[in-house]
Enzyme design. Structure first.
Site, PDB file in Angstrom:
ATOM      1  N   LYS A 114       0.824  -1.207   0.000  1.00  0.00           N
ATOM      2  CA  LYS A 114       0.000   0.000   0.000  1.00  0.00           C
ATOM      3  C   LYS A 114       0.860   1.259   0.000  1.00  0.00           C
ATOM      4  CE  LYS A 114      -4.102  -2.085   1.985  1.00  0.00           C
ATOM      5  NZ  LYS A 114      -4.967  -2.247   3.144  1.00  0.00           N
ATOM      6  N   LYS A 197      -6.294 -11.312  -5.786  1.00  0.00           N
ATOM      7  CA  LYS A 197      -7.335 -11.323  -4.756  1.00  0.00           C
ATOM      8  C   LYS A 197      -8.420 -10.282  -5.059  1.00  0.00           C
ATOM      9  CE  LYS A 197      -6.483  -8.971  -1.000  1.00  0.00           C
ATOM     10  NZ  LYS A 197      -6.105  -8.425   0.301  1.00  0.00           N
ATOM     11  N   LYS A 200     -11.229  -4.592  -1.963  1.00  0.00           N
ATOM     12  CA  LYS A 200     -11.899  -3.302  -2.005  1.00  0.00           C
ATOM     13  C   LYS A 200     -10.973  -2.235  -2.572  1.00  0.00           C
ATOM     14  CE  LYS A 200     -12.988  -4.234   2.363  1.00  0.00           C
ATOM     15  NZ  LYS A 200     -13.623  -4.425   3.676  1.00  0.00           N
TER      16      LYS A 200
HETATM   17  P1  TYM Z   1     -10.606  -6.586   5.765  1.00  0.00           P
HETATM   18  O1  TYM Z   1     -11.595  -5.590   6.260  1.00  0.00           O
HETATM   19  O2  TYM Z   1      -9.774  -6.205   4.590  1.00  0.00           O
HETATM   20  O3  TYM Z   1     -11.331  -7.943   5.399  1.00  0.00           O
HETATM   21  C1  TYM Z   1     -12.228  -8.599   6.306  1.00  0.00           C
HETATM   22  C2  TYM Z   1     -12.025 -10.098   6.194  1.00  0.00           C
HETATM   23  O4  TYM Z   1     -12.239 -10.555   4.859  1.00  0.00           O
HETATM   24  C3  TYM Z   1     -11.137 -11.333   4.426  1.00  0.00           C
HETATM   25  N1  TYM Z   1     -10.965 -11.144   2.967  1.00  0.00           N
HETATM   26  C4  TYM Z   1     -10.934 -12.136   2.073  1.00  0.00           C
HETATM   27  N2  TYM Z   1     -11.045 -13.489   2.210  1.00  0.00           N
HETATM   28  C5  TYM Z   1     -11.005 -14.231   1.080  1.00  0.00           C
HETATM   29  N3  TYM Z   1     -10.858 -13.703  -0.181  1.00  0.00           N
HETATM   30  C6  TYM Z   1     -10.752 -12.370  -0.353  1.00  0.00           C
HETATM   31  N4  TYM Z   1     -10.632 -11.859  -1.570  1.00  0.00           N
HETATM   32  C7  TYM Z   1     -10.790 -11.525   0.801  1.00  0.00           C
HETATM   33  N5  TYM Z   1     -10.703 -10.180   0.984  1.00  0.00           N
HETATM   34  C8  TYM Z   1     -10.821  -9.965   2.320  1.00  0.00           C
HETATM   35  C9  TYM Z   1      -9.958 -10.789   5.198  1.00  0.00           C
HETATM   36  O5  TYM Z   1      -8.909 -11.725   5.259  1.00  0.00           O
HETATM   37  C10 TYM Z   1     -10.581 -10.516   6.543  1.00  0.00           C
HETATM   38  O6  TYM Z   1     -10.622 -11.679   7.328  1.00  0.00           O
HETATM   39  N6  TYM Z   1      -6.944  -6.050   9.118  1.00  0.00           N
HETATM   40  C11 TYM Z   1      -8.228  -6.653   8.877  1.00  0.00           C
HETATM   41  C12 TYM Z   1      -9.298  -6.212   9.853  1.00  0.00           C
HETATM   42  C13 TYM Z   1      -8.932  -6.418  11.278  1.00  0.00           C
HETATM   43  C14 TYM Z   1      -8.834  -7.674  11.966  1.00  0.00           C
HETATM   44  C15 TYM Z   1      -8.507  -7.351  13.317  1.00  0.00           C
HETATM   45  C16 TYM Z   1      -9.017  -8.995  11.560  1.00  0.00           C
HETATM   46  C17 TYM Z   1      -8.679  -5.447  12.198  1.00  0.00           C
HETATM   47  N7  TYM Z   1      -8.423  -5.991  13.408  1.00  0.00           N
HETATM   48  C18 TYM Z   1      -8.346  -8.362  14.269  1.00  0.00           C
HETATM   49  C19 TYM Z   1      -8.851  -9.997  12.542  1.00  0.00           C
HETATM   50  C20 TYM Z   1      -8.508  -9.688  13.862  1.00  0.00           C
HETATM   51  C21 TYM Z   1      -8.699  -6.265   7.488  1.00  0.00           C
HETATM   52  O7  TYM Z   1      -8.297  -5.276   6.943  1.00  0.00           O
HETATM   53  O8  TYM Z   1      -9.668  -7.063   6.963  1.00  0.00           O
END
Ligand code: TYM
Length: 332
Positions: A114, A197, A200
């Site tokens: 990023k 992948k 967003k």
């Molecule tokens: P985020 O908001 O980007 O995504 C939320 C969840 O969706 C999963 N994900 C995917 N899984 C499969 N294929 C995809 N294309 C795909 N895109 C997204 C992500 O792996 C995630 O599980 N940093 C984290 C949010 C967070 C978090 C935490 C997660 C903040 N604190 C504590 C676990 C524990 C994030 O940006 O996810």
């Protein structure tokens, strides 16, 4: 099996969750909540690392909570809350930042990707310390399992390193969390670029299946998904990434095995198969979308649920924070 502590979170970086979020993570959240002690949060503080209009951030945050509930995250079976409602997250993040090496943080691939894209002048420090806030999210709840998609694995590895480091320096304080990453659906790919992948921030609008989009829009996107040369419906991620991605999506939603789908579509064309994926998708998500739209209009009800969740979350998080503060020598 004894009840386990579960923690996971999602960022409100869009007005809609996409199918990757659901199949990679939220579907497992829903399964875990029945037999375990689950805490799920909308990571609104994390979303501040991307500059967003305040009104937009607020509405995305509430919309994310509404969608989680519509997808089956049940506020009576788990604790659902907003990260910013529980002050201990930011407070514990500082402790984590003081435990993390600069080089270690610099190696986080999401940060590297990023920050390279936007350049160092436009990259905020919060993006660099993002994984330490995430470690705080997890460790505050003494989580046994963290259900996420593959892209979060490295952040959970860092969390484990930090937990181990803290425990060995100051005495056992944190439970060692395990990532819970389903092999089959941990990386749902972009419909137009099926070797990357679905994301967003990176995918084009045509490559993303947003659960809040109209059924017609999503059916059209599925029908125009990039497919591969040849005409067989066969799972082969290397030779047929487009078809394999659609097989994964169908199988994860319908619960049917990939082998079963390959048999059903043997001898049929891509058009027939995509039509079937579109149908499964639309049948599954149309009622969910309606429920979410209904909840989004009941803002007070949503806020009541989230405040209730924050109260429960604060009790657990506050106790862990107190213990960590006193372990590091902050006078209590
Ligand atoms: P985020 O908001 O980007 O995504 C939320 C969840 O969706 C999963 N994900 C995917 N899984 C499969 N294929 C995809 N294309 C795909 N895109 C997204 C992500 O792996 C995630 O599980 N940093 C984290 C949010 C967070 C978090 C935490 C997660 C903040 N604190 C504590 C676990 C524990 C994030 O940006 O996810």
């Amino acid at each position: 099996m004894t009840r386990k502590r579960i923690l996971s979170a999602i960022q409100p970086t869009n007005s809609s969750l996409h199918i990757g979020n659901y199949l990679g993570a939220v579907k497992q959240w829903v399964e875990f909540q029945n037999e375990n002690d689950a805490f799920y949060c909308v990571a609104d503080l994390h979303a501040l690392t991307v500059e967003t209009d305040p009104e937009v951030l607020r509405s995305r945050t509430l919309a994310a909570a509404a969608q989680l509930i519509a997808l089956g995250v049940h506020p009576e079976k788990c604790t659902l809350f907003l990260q910013s409602h529980v002050a201990a997250h930011s407070q514990m993040a500082w402790i984590m930042e003081c435990m993390t090496g600069f080089g270690e943080a610099s190696r986080m691939t999401q940060f590297k990707d990023k920050s390279q894209k936007s350049g160092s002048e436009r990259t905020v420090v919060g993006l660099f310390t993002y994984p330490m806030l995430m470690a705080a999210d997890i460790l505050l709840y003494q989580a046994d399992y963290v259900p996420v998609g593959e892209d979060q694995r490295q952040h959970i590895e860092l969390t484990r390193d930090l937990a181990g480091r803290f425990n060995s320096r100051f005495g056992k304080t944190f439970q060692m969390p395990e990532p819970y990453i389903l092999k089959a659906s941990s990386k749902i790919n972009d419909l137009q670029d099926p070797t990357s992948k679905m994301s967003k921030s990176a995918s084009s609008n045509q490559g993303i299946l947003d659960i809040m989009d109209s059924p017609q829009v999503n059916a059209k996107k599925i029908k125009s998904a990039m497919t591969d040369t040849g005409r067989e419906i066969r799972f082969d991620e290397k030779e047929k990434p487009g078809i394999s991605n659609l097989l994964t999506i169908h199988s994860s939603i319908s619960g049917r095995s990939i082998a079963d789908l390959e048999i059903e579509f043997a001898g049929k064309g891509y058009g027939d198969f995509k039509g079937a994926v579109a149908e499964v998708f639309v049948d599954y998500f149309s009622p969910i979308r309606e429920r979410a739209l209904d909840l989004i209009n009941k803002e007070n009800e949503l806020l009541d649920i989230l405040h209730e969740g924050a109260k429960k979350a604060s009790e657990v998080a506050g106790a862990t924070l107190e213990s960590a503060y006193s372990k590091v020598g902050l006078a209590r």
